[in-house]
Motif scaffolding. Structure first.
Motif: not given
Length: 316
Positions: A5, A9, A262, A265-266, A268-270, A272-273
């Motif tokens: 992560l 970032t 994009e 971010r996708s 990173a979100n995955a 993080r989730q």
């Protein structure tokens, strides 16, 4: 190698910085194009004024009977750029110049090049450059460049006397449909059809214009104004096209950066989730293990004493 992560970032921060730079360059391209377009419209009006002067001269004095002279020197004026971030601007123009030289017969023409990078692109194709001029850094520089090119052509013509010189302008211009194309514009000798059209064009006024200068001097001054206006117009059109090429390239870069952002971010979100899900599973697993431990009663020993103690605890 899986990315963390922190790595994602940092990559998003770098891409956002590049995106800011690209948007700034895109804005500057739009801002810079407007003055050059205004200069092109202004010189177009001046060009029409010069043609009106030639029209009045021809209607009053008639076409001068200039002696036919043989063209022994040919000059190519190539308008390149020294500014970056505009794609293969110089390379495309250098390729066109090489094709023109291969198609020509006779002695190689003298080449006046605008832009040091354009000169380098021609040198990569083994094309010798006679003179290099600095491209204009602003609208005010277009007049300076046109004056220098006019003086250069005057010097070449004087050295070639009594022979005549032929001059062609090569630059990249805007094409129909929003594209770009390499344009070759003959400058000298003056096209006879231009003089013929001016001679056949009716004069709107009832009186013919008069002049006090010698006809030959006035004609040469008008031709010099025509040459200056043509050089100015070609330089302004080249600058507008350069900014348009930079704008198109920046738009493509901006779209690519936004797509990359994009995707980051996708990811990173995955990631993080995934981390949150792992932590929740650890909490749930620990909670279930703790529940099982609390439900399990500790052994109180065997034999009648232990059983009696158990019954007493159950009774209590």
């Amino acid at each position: 190698m899986p990315q963390t992560l922190e790595t994602l970032t940092r990559q998003m921060g770098s891409m956002e910085s590049i995106h800011s730079v690209v948007r700034t360059m895109k804005t500057l391209s739009v801002i810079n194009s407007a003055p050059y377009e205004q200069a092109g419209r202004a010189i177009e009006a001046y060009h029409r004024t010069v043609l009106s002067g030639l029209h009045g001269f021809i209607r009053s004095a008639g076409t001068l009977k200039l002696p036919a002279q043989k063209v022994n020197v040919r000059v190519l004026v190539v308008f390149g750029t020294d500014h970056g971030l505009c794609g293969s601007y110089n390379a495309v123009l250098a390729a066109y110049v090489a094709e023109q030289l291969d198609a020509r017969q006779g002695a190689a023409p003298r080449i006046a090049c605008v832009g040091a990078q354009m000169s380098a692109a021609l040198a990569d194709r083994a094309i010798a450059v006679d003179r290099v001029f600095l491209p204009p850094a602003s609208v005010d520089g277009i007049g300076r460049l046109a004056n220098l090119l006019t003086r250069y052509l005057d010097g070449v013509r004087l050295k070639a006397a009594p022979s005549e010189i032929a001059v062609d302008l090569l630059f990249i211009a805007r094409a129909d449909g929003g594209g770009q194309e390499v344009r070759s514009v003959p400058l000298l000798p003056l096209d006879t059809t231009v003089l013929k059209d001016l001679k056949e064009k009716p004069w709107d006024s009832r009186s013919l214009p008069t002049f006090a200068m010698k006809p030959t001097d006035l004609f040469r001054a008008l031709i010099r104004g025509y040459v200056f206006a043509s050089l100015f117009k070609a330089s302004a059109e080249a600058m507008v096209t350069e900014n348009a090429a930079r704008l198109a390239l920046m738009q493509q870069a901006e779209q690519s950066i936004e797509e990359r952002l994009e995707a980051l971010r996708s990811d990173a979100n995955a990631l993080r989730q995934s981390g949150i899900t792992t932590e929740l599973l650890d909490v749930i697993t620990g909670f279930e293990a703790l529940k099982k431990t609390r439900r399990r009663k500790p052994a109180q020993g065997g034999g009648p004493a232990g059983q009696a103690l158990t019954l007493m605890e159950d009774g209590s």
